[in-house]
Write a protein that holds these residues in place. Structure first.
Motif, short mmCIF file in Angstrom:
data_model
loop_
_atom_site.label_atom_id
_atom_site.label_comp_id
_atom_site.label_asym_id
_atom_site.label_seq_id
_atom_site.Cartn_x
_atom_site.Cartn_y
_atom_site.Cartn_z
N LEU A 4 4.32 24.41 31.06
CA LEU A 4 3.42 23.26 31.08
C LEU A 4 2.07 23.59 31.71
N ASP A 5 2.04 24.42 32.75
CA ASP A 5 0.75 24.73 33.37
C ASP A 5 -0.16 25.50 32.43
N GLN A 6 0.42 26.31 31.56
CA GLN A 6 -0.39 27.04 30.57
C GLN A 6 -0.90 26.09 29.48
N ILE A 7 -0.06 25.16 29.07
CA ILE A 7 -0.48 24.15 28.09
C ILE A 7 -1.57 23.28 28.69
N LEU A 11 -5.36 22.53 27.35
CA LEU A 11 -5.93 21.18 27.20
C LEU A 11 -7.21 21.04 28.01
N ASP A 12 -7.24 21.63 29.21
CA ASP A 12 -8.46 21.60 30.02
C ASP A 12 -9.61 22.28 29.29
N ALA A 13 -9.32 23.40 28.65
CA ALA A 13 -10.36 24.13 27.90
C ALA A 13 -10.85 23.31 26.71
N ASP A 40 -4.41 21.14 17.05
CA ASP A 40 -3.16 21.50 16.39
C ASP A 40 -2.56 22.78 16.97
N ALA A 41 -3.42 23.72 17.32
CA ALA A 41 -2.94 24.98 17.90
C ALA A 41 -2.20 24.72 19.21
N ILE A 42 -2.67 23.75 19.98
CA ILE A 42 -2.00 23.41 21.25
C ILE A 42 -0.72 22.64 20.96
#
Length: 77
Positions: A4-7, A11-13, A40-42
């Motif tokens: 989740l922290d990577q996702i 999202l932050d980016a 979509d990539a996320i």
């Protein structure tokens, strides 16, 4: 599936890039195509976190007056 922290970092980016996307694509259609490619990539990597991802994407869009249309489909035809 990334943690989740990577996702959240993805999202932050995307959220940081959103003003640039809006400026680069003033046409609604062009904006949505560009944004969907990024979002979509996320979403494809979200796995069990897809609800969190969708809420976050909706919130960041709403801050810029953009909304994803949603509605129920009536299969009763």
């Amino acid at each position: 599936m990334p943690p989740l922290d990577q996702i959240t970092a993805m999202l932050d980016a995307l959220e940081a890039k959103l003003p640039d996307l809006l400026a680069a694509y003033p046409s609604h259609g062009d904006f949505w195509m560009a944004f969907a490619g990024e979002a979509d990539a996320i979403e494809d990597q979200a796995g069990e976190h897809v609800g969190v991802v969708n809420q976050r994407i909706n919130a960041m869009l709403a801050q810029h007056g953009r909304y994803i249309a949603a509605g129920e489909i009536d299969d009763a035809g």
